[in-house]
Design an enzyme around this catalytic site. Structure first.
Site, mmCIF file in Angstrom:
data_model
loop_
_atom_site.group_PDB
_atom_site.id
_atom_site.type_symbol
_atom_site.label_atom_id
_atom_site.label_comp_id
_atom_site.label_asym_id
_atom_site.label_seq_id
_atom_site.Cartn_x
_atom_site.Cartn_y
_atom_site.Cartn_z
ATOM 1 N N GLU A 130 0.826 -1.205 0.000
ATOM 2 C CA GLU A 130 0.000 0.000 0.000
ATOM 3 C C GLU A 130 0.861 1.256 0.000
ATOM 4 O OE1 GLU A 130 -2.628 2.196 -0.678
ATOM 5 O OE2 GLU A 130 -3.702 0.457 0.100
ATOM 6 N N ASP A 152 1.112 4.101 -3.028
ATOM 7 C CA ASP A 152 0.771 5.504 -2.791
ATOM 8 C C ASP A 152 1.917 6.427 -3.155
ATOM 9 O OD1 ASP A 152 -1.547 4.422 -1.823
ATOM 10 O OD2 ASP A 152 -1.276 5.061 0.248
ATOM 11 N N SER A 176 -7.458 2.244 -3.613
ATOM 12 C CA SER A 176 -6.224 2.732 -2.998
ATOM 13 C C SER A 176 -5.248 3.225 -4.057
ATOM 14 C CB SER A 176 -5.567 1.623 -2.180
ATOM 15 O OG SER A 176 -5.295 0.514 -3.010
#
Length: 606
Positions: free
Chosen positions: A307, A311, A525
């Protein structure tokens, strides 16, 4: 001068009863039914330490909200006139009488002034307290609860009370009834796979056969590389969203930020590989790391977080060379019954909120890819956290949150096992909106896929059961609801609730580097940090022209900027045994207003 006026207004007297005594009858503050999936494991150890957070009322929050909409409405003469940290703190500060009463109550349980940690505005008071003391303070009983699916444990209670003389001086106390997991399964990473052989074969076939290497851009920009239908890169997003050749200056202090939780950290070696692959100009540059409450920055490449890497690589890759900040916030909800009495953790996004609100110059564009099912977050707590996001908006910060990966439900692809039921003891079938995406003061980002784009099935969308629909959504969302066949999903959602998502972006098969190798990953995400990257580019242009940052986006998006989005009209987001909502002309509950067209947006906002 504005701060002086605020402080003068806040000094107006309040009508309160006589000062609180050190004891009194307790009055119920909150009671819940344990969320589905949690079972009672046993009593909580008496010496287990809790960081008890006490939210004091913010009597002037309606005034803050009024200012927020004034500075966020592009038709207002005050548009862009954001407030300073000190001005916002003054607006949310509790009345001194509330502080005095709560302090007296804490003192009656042995806490001195130096034992109390206070937020920047004084609206939160935090004390470290063993369970045996917390139980006495709150007239409750803490227990260890186990989550069946994950095996996680939490120390929580299902109800708590406070003395009647402080009852009206406290909005919320946690951790008490908060069973929200904020786990990796809710960080909205939807898929994770090595770069597929199929994608490599397609690339080679294009080269060897001379097949078309580009796709006509349905959004009116230059052609899009054909490989973007199998693998999303920074160049794909800039081509599709009409930002080819756009590079930040950067200008006048523009920044972009990302939040990381659950022991996730971004690996710098992976970032360099990503830059070499997709943004060569960024090679040998990095980002600022900030640890919140002991957040990790372990650079062992084998321990990198998928994650966090996603990002950082896409948000900072799109917005390069805008300075980037990665906030790593400590805190994992599980309690481990077999390791003595470890310190319990708080809900980490409010730890981050406390931290960022205490600093004078936060990044102007911040993305978060984590969340909970709204119904697992106590309403009082959700409202207070949402008010914290509003404070950042008034200070000129644009907050993006992933809308979630469950469609209208819980994300289980098997309709037979989906658990779309209320947590109020009725077990009624209900769609499940996500939080913090459902907060009306943030921008919720849904997901699309392929070219031409359609709404991807997992894109979280629907209507809040906690927050009413904000006025900026009335026209767009009202039209969507009016177009639904009469009786569609009656009783499964709240048609008067805040609607999500607001916007969307590509969300599938993003090429990142993880532990030294390329992989494909997807989820909303991916959508949120990508959208935040484009917001940072818009802020760069505005700041270069002497204008203010965009700040709270939604009033602008639903009015002046609505024509700057590519309307997505196909796709649906199934869940709870239903097909979910359909994408349609205008706003819809799977893709929102659509995906960004940077070329149009930059003209609209500058």
């Amino acid at each position: 001068m504005r701060l002086v006026l605020l402080l003068t207004a806040l000094a107006a007297p309040f009508a309160f009863a006589t000062p609180a005594s050190s004891c009194g009858e307790h009055k119920l503050k909150e009671r819940i039914v344990p969320p589905r999936g949690w079972t009672l494991h046993g009593p909580a150890p008496a010496d287990h330490i809790i960081r008890l957070r006490i939210g004091l009322p913010q009597p002037n929050f309606p005034e803050l909200e009024r200012h927020l909409y004034a500075v966020s409405d592009p038709d207002s003469e005050r548009y862009g006139q954001h407030f300073s940290k000190e001005e916002v703190d003054a607006l949310v500060a509790p009345h001194p009488e509330s502080v005095s009463r709560v302090d007296s109550w804490l003192a009656s349980h042995g806490f001195n002034a130096e034992d109390i940690e206070r937020s920047s505005a004084g609206d939160w008071a935090t004390v470290r307290v063993p369970v045996r003391v917390a139980e006495k303070m709150l007239n409750t009983k803490y227990s260890v609860w186990k989550h069946a699916a994950s095996g996680d444990y939490l120390v929580r209670t299902t109800s708590y009370s406070v003395p009647e003389e402080v009852h009206s001086h406290i909005d919320v106390i946690q951790p008490t009834t908060m069973f929200g997991r904020f786990k990796a399964s809710k960080s909205t990473v939807h898929s994770f796979e090595p770069e597929s052989a199929a994608a490599a074969v397609l690339k080679n076939a294009v080269v060897s056969t001379g097949a078309a290497r580009t796709i006509d851009n349905p959004n009116g920009g230059p052609p899009v590389d054909a490989s973007c239908n199998t693998t999303i890169t920074v160049n794909c997003l800039k081509q599709l969203y009409n930002a080819v050749g756009v590079t930040a200056k950067p200008a006048k202090g523009n920044q972009i930020g990302l939040t990381g939780y659950l022991e996730q950290f971004a690996n710098e070696a992976d970032l360099q590989q990503f830059y070499a692959d997709q943004v060569p100009a960024a090679l040998n540059t990095s980002f600022k790391f900030i640890s919140v409450k002991g957040g990790l920055n372990d650079q062992n490449i084998s321990e990198a977080g998928a994650e966090a890497n996603l990002d950082v690589q896409f948000a900072f890759g799109i917005s390069f060379p805008t300075p980037g900040t990665f906030y790593s916030t400590a805190g994992r909800p599980p309690f481990i019954p077999d390791v003595g009495t470890p310190t319990d953790t708080n809900e980490p996004y409010t730890d981050w909120l406390d931290f960022v609100l205490s600093h004078p110059n936060p990044p102007q564009s911040i993305s978060t890819s984590y969340g909970d099912d709204e119904q697992t977050v106590p309403r009082d707590f959700a409202v207070r956290a949402c008010k914290g996001f509003a404070q950042l908006g008034l200070r000129g910060v644009s907050l993006m949150f992933s809308s979630g990966d469950g469609g209208v439900g819980d994300g289980d692809p098997d309709p037979a096992t989906q658990q779309c039921f209320t947590n109020d003891g009725r077990n009624a079938t209900r769609f499940i909106p996500g939080f913090p995406a459902s907060c009306p003061f943030v921008t919720a980002v849904g997901g699309t896929t392929r070219i031409p784009e359609f709404g991807i099935g997992f894109s979280g969308g629907g209507f809040s059961d906690y927050f009413s629909r904000p006025s900026y959504q009335n026209k767009a969302v009202g039209k969507f609801l009016a177009g639904l066949p009469k009786g569609t999903y009656k009783g499964l959602f709240n048609p008067r609730g805040r609607a999500i998502p607001d916007v969307s972006a590509q969300s599938n098969r993003f090429r990142i580097f993880l532990s030294g190798r390329p992989v494909l990953i997807g989820g909303t995400s991916a959508s949120s940090p990508a959208f935040a990257g484009f917001v940072a580019l818009l802020n760069d242009v505005r700041l270069a022209k002497g204008k203010k940052p965009l700040g709270f986006l939604n009033p602008l998006l639903y009015s002046k900027a609505v024509s700057g989005f590519n309307d997505i009209t196909t796709g649906n987001n199934p869940g709870c045994g239903t097909p979910g909502f359909n994408a349609t002309k205008g706003w819809d509950a799977i893709t929102g207003l659509g995906t960004p067209n940077f070329g149009k947006l930059v003209k609209l906002v500058t």
